[in-house]
Design an enzyme around this catalytic site. Structure first.
Site, short mmCIF file in Angstrom:
data_model
loop_
_atom_site.label_atom_id
_atom_site.label_comp_id
_atom_site.label_asym_id
_atom_site.label_seq_id
_atom_site.Cartn_x
_atom_site.Cartn_y
_atom_site.Cartn_z
N LYS A 1 0.84 -1.20 0.00
CA LYS A 1 0.00 0.00 0.00
C LYS A 1 0.88 1.25 0.00
CE LYS A 1 -3.53 2.40 2.63
NZ LYS A 1 -4.42 2.42 3.77
N GLU B 1 10.56 -4.80 4.33
CA GLU B 1 10.61 -6.24 4.04
C GLU B 1 10.31 -6.49 2.56
OE1 GLU B 1 8.96 -4.75 6.42
OE2 GLU B 1 9.02 -5.86 8.31
N GLY C 1 -4.87 -1.63 4.99
CA GLY C 1 -4.01 -2.73 4.52
C GLY C 1 -4.66 -4.09 4.72
N ARG C 2 -5.23 -4.32 5.90
CA ARG C 2 -5.79 -5.64 6.19
C ARG C 2 -7.18 -5.84 5.57
NH1 ARG C 2 -4.70 -2.58 10.40
NH2 ARG C 2 -6.32 -1.79 11.78
N HIS D 1 -4.93 -33.69 17.61
CA HIS D 1 -3.79 -34.53 17.97
C HIS D 1 -2.65 -33.68 18.51
CE1 HIS D 1 -5.54 -38.20 16.34
NE2 HIS D 1 -6.10 -37.40 15.44
N LYS E 1 7.92 -0.34 12.88
CA LYS E 1 8.58 -0.05 11.59
C LYS E 1 9.61 1.07 11.78
CE LYS E 1 4.66 -1.21 8.56
NZ LYS E 1 3.68 -0.71 7.62
O1 F6P Z 1 1.32 -4.92 9.38
C1 F6P Z 1 1.21 -3.54 9.39
C2 F6P Z 1 0.89 -3.02 8.08
O2 F6P Z 1 0.86 -1.65 8.13
C3 F6P Z 1 -0.42 -3.57 7.58
O3 F6P Z 1 -1.51 -2.85 7.98
C4 F6P Z 1 -0.17 -3.65 6.15
O4 F6P Z 1 -1.05 -4.53 5.61
C5 F6P Z 1 1.27 -4.13 6.10
O5 F6P Z 1 1.87 -3.42 7.15
C6 F6P Z 1 2.02 -3.93 4.83
O6 F6P Z 1 2.09 -2.57 4.48
P1 F6P Z 1 2.23 -2.14 2.98
O7 F6P Z 1 1.08 -2.70 2.24
O8 F6P Z 1 2.26 -0.66 2.99
O9 F6P Z 1 3.53 -2.72 2.47
#
Ligand code: F6P
Length: 571
Positions: free
Chosen positions: A206, A212, A265-266, A382, A513
Site C-alpha cells: 500500500k 521487508e 491494509g488488512r 492430535h 517499523k
Molecule cells: O502490518 C502492518 C501493516 O501496516 C499492515 O496494515 C499492512 O497490511 C502491512 O503493514 C504492509 O504494508 P504495505 O502494504 O504498505 O507494504
C-alpha cells in the site's frame, strides 16, 4: 475537538450482562432445551451460524442486543458505509465495502469512488486474464509461467489465504508463489527451480515503503539481472496506493495497479492487492469472491441485529471476552483448504482490536480484542486440544466446517463425514464435558474396583462448559470464501464499535517499523542510534556487530589474511 462518547461499561446493558454472568447455568443444562438449536441458528450469504453451544441464556442475548443498540452500532455501521472519515487518527474513510459494491447499493458512497473502483478492477481482471492466457511476456519475450507475489501483512495474507483455499476449485495455468518474510531463505526457496526468463513478480505494498517488501523485491531484481534480464521492470507489476513512490523506484506506469488510502491494509484483498488471487483463480472466480463478500455486506447492512451474523458473532465474542473472562479465540477449521484462515484472521482481528485507548483518547475501561489463534481441527485434535479439554485457560471456539465436498476422489464423501463427525464430537465434548459422577459410573461399569475408579475419576473427568460457534459453509468456493472474510471483517468492526475503540489504525505496528529503520541504519550503515536509546538495545547491537566482525575475521584468518578475534559477548 473529540466527540464525547459513552464508555461501554457505562451502558445500562453492560450492568445487566455483568449480573447475568454471575447466574449462568452450565452448558450441559442449557443444551437440554430442544428449541435451542432452531432458535440459535442464522443463515446469510451461503453461511450458517449455529451458536447454540454458546453459554448464553435468552436474557443474556437480549442484553447483548441492548448493548449493541445503546452503543449506536447501527449508526456507526451506516457511517462506515456512507464513507465518513471514521478512521479519525488518520482522517480517512473506511470503504473496503465499496470495492465489492454494486451500483444499486444503499446507503451508497460517492459515484466517483464507484467509477474509479470499477475502472481499476477491470484493469486488474484484464491483466490477470492476460497473464493466465500466457500473454504476459517477460523482457526476453517468453511467456510468464510463474508469478511470485511479494508483500507482507495485509498485502500478502488475504490473497495467499484465498489462493490456498481455492486452489483445487479452478485450473491454475500459471503458478503463483507468495513471499513475505525477508529471510533470504524464503525467497531463495521459491526462486530455485524457477526460470528467470519466465518468472514475473507482483510487488504488493500500500505504502511502497515497507522495508521487508522492498528488500525482497530488490533481491528478486538482482536475481533477474544476474540471469541476464536487462530490463527487470518488464517483469514486475506494482500494486499500491502510492503509485508515484513505485514509479520513483523504476516500476512502469502501465504495470502499476492502484488502490486508495481509504482501503486499510488488512482490508485490501478486494482491491488491486487481490491480483495474485485473480491470477491464481481467474477473473470469474475473483468476481465471485467479491459477490460473496457483497452478499455479506448487504446482510450486515440490512438484517435486524438479532439475526445479523456479524453482529451476533461480535456480541458473543464480547460476552466471552468481557463477561466470561475468556482471553483467547480459537479458529479451528475442519475444511483443510481454509488452513491459512487463522493467520489471516490474526491480522484482521488483532491489528484492528489490539487497542488500549478509547476513540476519545481515554485509556480503555474494559478488555478489548482477544488473542486469535488456530489451525486445522483434526490436526489440532492430535496436538493442542488436550488443553481445551482439561487445561486451565478459557478459550472461545469457532469451528468451521463444510456441508458438501467437490473433491473428485472416490472416497471424498467418507473424508467429509469423518471431518464433520469430529467437528460435532469436539463441540459436544467441550460443551457438555463429563462430570465426576458420570465418569465414576463408567469406570465401575468397565469392571474397575471402587478404589481404582476413585483414583482415576479426577483424571478422566471433563469440566466442559467451553462455548463454541459452528460455522458451516456449503463448500469452500469463491463466494463462500468472500462471505466468510467479510463476516469476520464486520464482526471485528462491531466489536470496536461497542468497545468505542478505533479499528482502522495500527500505531503499534508503525512504531515497530520506525524503530526497525533506525536500528537497520545503525547496523548496516553505522549510523548512531537516536539519543536516549536504551542500554539493552545498544548492547545487543554491539553484540551483533561484533559477531559479524568475528566471523569476518575468522574467514580472513582461515584464508591466511588476518588474526582471529575473540567471540562476542553481551557484556
Ligand atoms: O502490518 C502492518 C501493516 O501496516 C499492515 O496494515 C499492512 O497490511 C502491512 O503493514 C504492509 O504494508 P504495505 O502494504 O504498505 O507494504
Amino acid at each position: 475537538m473529540t466527540t464525547p462518547i459513552t464508555l461501554p461499561h457505562e451502558q445500562p446493558a453492560w450492568h445487566a450482562l455483568a449480573l447475568a454472568a454471575t447466574q449462568l447455568p452450565h452448558l450441559r443444562a442449557l443444551l437440554q432445551d430442544p428449541q435451542r438449536p432452531a432458535r440459535m441458528t442464522v443463515q446469510a450469504a451461503g453461511l450458517t451460524l449455529d451458536y447454540s453451544r454458546q453459554r448464553v441464556t435468552p436474557t443474556v442475548l437480549q442484553s447483548l442486543i441492548d448493548l449493541a443498540r445503546q452503543s449506536r452500532l447501527e449508526a456507526q455501521r451506516d457511517a462506515m458505509f456512507r464513507g465518513e472519515a471514521i478512521n479519525t487518527t488518520e482522517q480517512r474513510a473506511v470503504l473496503h465495502v465499496a470495492l465489492r459494491g454494486s451500483a444499486d447499493d444503499t446507503p451508497t458512497w460517492a459515484p466517483a469512488v464507484s467509477r474509479e473502483v470499477r475502472t481499476e478492477l477491470e484493469r486488474m481482471l484484464a491483466l490477470a486474464t492476460r497473464i493466465r492466457a500466457g500473454d504476459w511476456l517477460g523482457a526476453s519475450r517468453k511467456p510468464i509461467t510463474d508469478v511470485v507475489a511479494i508483500g507482507i501483512g495485509g498485502s500478502d495474507l488475504g490473497p495467499r489465504m484465498a489462493a490456498h483455499a481455492l486452489q483445487g476449485v479452478v485450473d491454475q495455468p500459471v503458478r503463483v508463489h507468495f513471499v513475505s518474510n525477508p529471510d533470504a531463505a524464503v525467497l531463495h526457496q521459491v526462486l530455485q527451480g524457477l526460470d528467470p526468463l519466465r518468472t514475473g513478480f507482483v510487488v504488493a505494498s500500500k505504502t511502497f515503503t515497507t522495508q521487508e517488501t522492498l528488500l525482497n523485491a530488490a533481491s528478486a531484481q538482482r536475481w533477474l539481472a544476474d540471469a541476464g534480464v536487462a530490463q527487470w521492470s518488464r517483469q514486475f507489476i506494482a500494486l499500491t496506493a502510492a503509485p508515484a513512490q513505485a514509479q520513483a523506484l523504476g516500476y512502469e506506469p502501465d504495470q502499476t495497479l492502484r488502490f486508495w488510502d481509504w482501503v486499510g491494509g488488512r482490508y485490501s484483498l478486494w482491491s488491486a492487492i487481490g491480483l495474485p488471487l485473480a491470477i491464481a483463480v481467474g477473473a470469474e472466480a475473483f468476481t465471485q469472491v467479491l459477490t460473496g463478500a457483497h452478499d455479506m455486506d448487504r446482510h450486515f447492512a440490512q438484517a435486524p441485529l438479532a439475526h445479523n451474523l456479524p453482529v451476533l458473532m461480535a456480541l458473543l465474542g464480547i460476552w466471552q471476552r468481557n463477561f466470561l473472562a475468556t482471553p483467547t479465540q480459537l479458529v479451528t477449521s475442519y475444511a483443510a483448504p481454509l488452513a491459512l484462515l487463522p493467520s489471516y484472521l490474526q491480522q484482521m482481528d488483532m491489528e484492528s482490536n489490539g487497542k488500549r485507548t478509547h476513540a476519545d483518547g481515554r485509556p480503555v475501561s474494559v478488555a478489548t480484542g482477544p488473542i486469535v489463534w488456530g489451525g486445522l481441527g483434526i490436526d489440532g485434535q492430535h496436538a493442542y486440544y488436550q488443553l481445551l479439554h482439561q487445561g486451565c485457560h478459557r478459550v472461545a471456539i469457532d469451528f468451521i466446517g463444510t456441508l458438501r465436498t467437490e473433491v473428485p476422489l472416490p472416497l471424498a464423501r467418507q473424508h467429509l463425514q469423518f471431518n464433520q463427525a469430529n467437528m460435532l464430537a469436539q463441540a459436544q465434548a467441550l460443551s457438555v464435558g463429563r462430570d465426576a459422577a458420570a465418569t465414576r459410573a463408567l469406570l465401575i461399569q468397565s469392571g474397575l474396583s471402587d478404589a481404582e475408579a476413585d483414583r482415576l475419576t479426577p483424571h478422566r473427568s471433563f469440566e466442559g462448559n467451553v462455548s463454541s460457534n459452528l460455522l458451516w459453509l456449503d463448500t469452500v468456493n469463491p463466494a463462500t470464501v468472500g462471505a466468510l472474510v467479510a463476516l469476520y471483517e464486520h464482526k471485528v468492526f462491531c466489536q470496536a464499535a461497542i468497545w468505542q475503540t478505533l479499528a482502522f489504525d495500527q500505531w503499534g505496528v508503525e512504531l515497530g517499523k520506525t524503530v526497525a529503520n533506525e536500528v537497520l541504519a545503525a547496523l548496516s550503515q553505522g549510523q548512531p542510534l537516536p539519543a536516549g536509546t536504551d542500554e539493552a538495545t545498544q548492547a545487543a547491537l554491539r553484540f551483533v556487530r561484533d559477531a559479524a566482525q568475528a566471523s569476518h575475521s575468522l574467514a580472513a584468518t582461515l584464508s591466511g589474511t588476518a588474526p582471529a578475534s575473540p567471540s562476542p559477548s553481551l557484556a
